[in-house]
Design an enzyme around this catalytic site. Structure first.
Site, mmCIF file in Angstrom:
data_model
loop_
_atom_site.group_PDB
_atom_site.id
_atom_site.type_symbol
_atom_site.label_atom_id
_atom_site.label_comp_id
_atom_site.label_asym_id
_atom_site.label_seq_id
_atom_site.Cartn_x
_atom_site.Cartn_y
_atom_site.Cartn_z
ATOM 1 C CG ASP A 212 -16.141 3.060 1.232
ATOM 2 O OD1 ASP A 212 -16.775 1.931 1.683
ATOM 3 O OD2 ASP A 212 -14.808 3.677 1.658
ATOM 4 N NE ARG B 238 -3.565 -2.311 0.016
ATOM 5 C CZ ARG B 238 -5.270 -2.591 0.472
ATOM 6 N NH1 ARG B 238 -5.865 -1.546 1.407
ATOM 7 N NH2 ARG B 238 -5.687 -3.051 0.493
#
Length: 281
Positions: free
Chosen positions: A140, A35
């Site tokens: 979200d 990531r």
């Protein structure tokens, strides 16, 4: 100043928790490294990673950081027994009464879950021969997946097992074959009638309060997102969500999640399906 890979990972964990409330376990080092590469790409950054993290801590590139480190694993009709329950137990009452059903999807990711909710409403209307006035708010924290969800275009495989036997995808999607270097792929686009039922918003579940009114929702889907929070924070989130659920409303949780302190205030009616019986005093 010299620093280790573990220093970087610890910094990422601290930042992620402060910005989202998400807790990363000790076995996530490979994921964090991957990531970090994604973060640098998203920020178009090639310098020292610790400098970038310090900059994010000061308020820069926060959106890119959150979008890089949040997990978005989902598919249509995941844990489909919840949608069967919605179709067979809840929606007929609203078809009969004519009352509007207000639903909330708390971690909508790329949109498959709220669109599955919407398809379930349309299927219930077809089965019952009655109109159901329904709205879905889907939130979200990741802005990139929300845009994906709003676009409503997905890759589709003929061998896909995502759709249960009682759903006919061709009723809800427009199909398009697209040629690419590896051959052909099938894309499906959500019909406008499904889109009109859903409103997508950015929201952080770890925020101190939510932009909803008390007892606003008849149904809340909070599935497979609490697992990314500590047990204490899970409880806090559940209590906040619960305050926005009507008496008699239904809370759906993921397969590995539980209602914690809500147990005295709910009735379990199915597999991780809970009906609110009274308010928390």
């Amino acid at each position: 100043m010299a620093y280790t890979t573990q220093d970087v990972h610890n910094k990422v964990k601290k930042l992620l928790y402060s910005l989202t409330g998400i807790t990363l376990s000790e076995n996530k080092d490979i994921m964090i490294s991957n990531r970090i590469d994604k973060l640098k790409r998203n920020c178009r950054y090639s310098g020292d990673i610790m400098d970038l993290l310090n900059s994010i801590e000061e308020g820069n590139n926060v959106t890119e950081f959150i979008n890089s480190f949040t997990t978005n694993k989902t598919h249509f009709f995941r844990e489909d027994f919840h949608f069967v329950d919605l179709k067979d137990r809840i929606l007929p009452n609203f078809a009969t009464s004519g009352n509007k059903i207000n639903m909330y999807c708390s971690a909508s990711s790329t949109g498959e879950e709220p669109y599955s909710m919407a398809m379930t409403v349309f299927k219930a209307m077809e089965d019952l021969g009655k109109h159901i006035n329904a709205s879905i708010i889907a939130t979200d924290i990741d802005t990139s997946v929300l845009q994906y969800a709003a676009n409503g275009i997905y890759r589709y495989s003929k061998s896909s097992k995502e759709f249960p036997s009682w759903i006919k995808p061709q009723k809800y999607f427009k199909r398009r074959v697209q040629k690419n270097l590896s051959g052909e792929e099938i894309l499906i686009k959500v019909n406008d009638e499904l889109k009109k039922m859903i409103t997508f918003h950015v929201m952080n579940l770890s925020s101190s309060s939510y932009p909803f009114s008390k007892n606003q929702f008849d149904v809340i889907f909070c599935r497979n997102v609490l697992i990314y929070f500590s047990a204490e924070d899970q409880n806090i989130i559940l209590k906040k969500l619960f305050s926005h659920l009507k008496i008699g409303g239904t809370l759906y949780l993921g397969h590995s999640e539980n209602p914690q302190d809500l147990v005295p205030f709910v009735k379990r009616v199915g597999q991780n399906i809970f009906v609110k019986e009274k308010e928390i005093i």
